[in-house]
Design an enzyme around this catalytic site. Structure first.
Site, short mmCIF file in Angstrom:
data_model
loop_
_atom_site.label_atom_id
_atom_site.label_comp_id
_atom_site.label_asym_id
_atom_site.label_seq_id
_atom_site.Cartn_x
_atom_site.Cartn_y
_atom_site.Cartn_z
N ASP A 32 29.64 37.43 38.39
CA ASP A 32 28.50 37.46 37.15
C ASP A 32 29.18 37.58 36.17
O ASP A 32 30.18 38.22 35.82
CB ASP A 32 27.46 38.55 37.41
CG ASP A 32 26.40 38.50 36.73
OD1 ASP A 32 26.40 38.29 35.47
OD2 ASP A 32 25.06 38.78 37.20
N ASN A 88 15.10 39.74 42.72
CA ASN A 88 13.99 39.98 41.93
C ASN A 88 13.05 38.61 41.90
O ASN A 88 13.72 37.49 42.05
CB ASN A 88 14.09 40.04 40.72
CG ASN A 88 15.04 41.09 40.27
OD1 ASN A 88 14.46 42.25 40.91
ND2 ASN A 88 16.10 41.08 39.32
N GLN A 95 12.81 39.05 37.31
CA GLN A 95 13.43 37.36 37.44
C GLN A 95 13.47 36.92 36.05
O GLN A 95 12.53 36.90 35.23
CB GLN A 95 12.70 36.75 38.49
CG GLN A 95 13.52 35.52 38.88
CD GLN A 95 12.88 34.66 39.93
OE1 GLN A 95 11.76 34.90 40.26
NE2 GLN A 95 13.67 33.56 40.29
N HIS A 101 18.49 33.97 43.53
CA HIS A 101 19.80 34.51 43.69
C HIS A 101 19.81 36.05 44.28
O HIS A 101 18.54 36.69 43.86
CB HIS A 101 20.42 34.35 42.52
CG HIS A 101 19.88 34.73 41.12
ND1 HIS A 101 18.64 34.39 40.72
CD2 HIS A 101 20.10 35.92 40.43
CE1 HIS A 101 18.31 35.09 39.42
NE2 HIS A 101 19.46 36.07 39.43
N HIS A 103 21.99 39.52 43.42
CA HIS A 103 22.88 40.18 42.94
C HIS A 103 23.51 41.13 43.81
O HIS A 103 22.83 42.20 44.49
CB HIS A 103 22.29 41.18 41.78
CG HIS A 103 21.77 40.57 40.65
ND1 HIS A 103 22.32 40.29 39.43
CD2 HIS A 103 20.47 39.81 40.51
CE1 HIS A 103 21.65 39.63 38.80
NE2 HIS A 103 20.49 39.27 39.40
#
Length: 135
Positions: A32, A88, A95, A101, A103
């Site tokens: 990230d 999310n 989100q 996606h 995390h």
């Protein structure tokens, strides 16, 4: 299907350079760019899906198996004490990028990573209502 103006489609398909930790025909796992903790990574499908609701069951299952594989390896590499796996769906749930996606956030005893919520209480009325509608 990919979305031309989706930044995560571009990241997942190599159109934008990333620190790629893993890649297969369906997913790319990258570090990230704005990590909550050292080693924070994202699992991003190469095809565009707005959120978990749009994934077929096989791809959703593959994403969770990949999450397990990645946190197992990253725990060895980082020596962290635990992991949050966060996903999310929709704005109300936090989100902000509307491309599915996951995390993967490494956790360390005493870190200040701000994940959490205020604990509520399961009332008898809520329990009965939900059980009647779902079960």
């Amino acid at each position: 299907m990919r979305k031309e103006n989706c930044i995560f489609c571009k990241l997942a398909n190599g159109d934008i350079p990333t620190a790629t930790l893993y890649e297969d025909e369906d997913f790319r796992v990258i570090l990230d760019a704005a990590p909550a903790a050292k080693g924070h990574a994202l699992i991003i499908p190469k095809e565009h899906y707005k959120n978990l609701y749009e994934l077929d069951d096989a791809l959703a299952a593959k994403a969770l198996v990949l999450a397990k594989k990645m946190i197992t390896k990253m725990t060895e590499v980082l020596g962290c004490d635990g992991y949050n796996i966060v996903q999310n769906n929709n704005e109300a749930a936090g989100q902000t990028v509307f491309h599915f996606h996951i995390h993967l956030i490494p956790r360390y005893e005493g870190d200040k990573v701000g994940l959490g919520w205020h604990m509520g209480e399961l009332t008898e009325a809520d329990k009965e209502e939900l059980l009647a509608k779902i079960v």
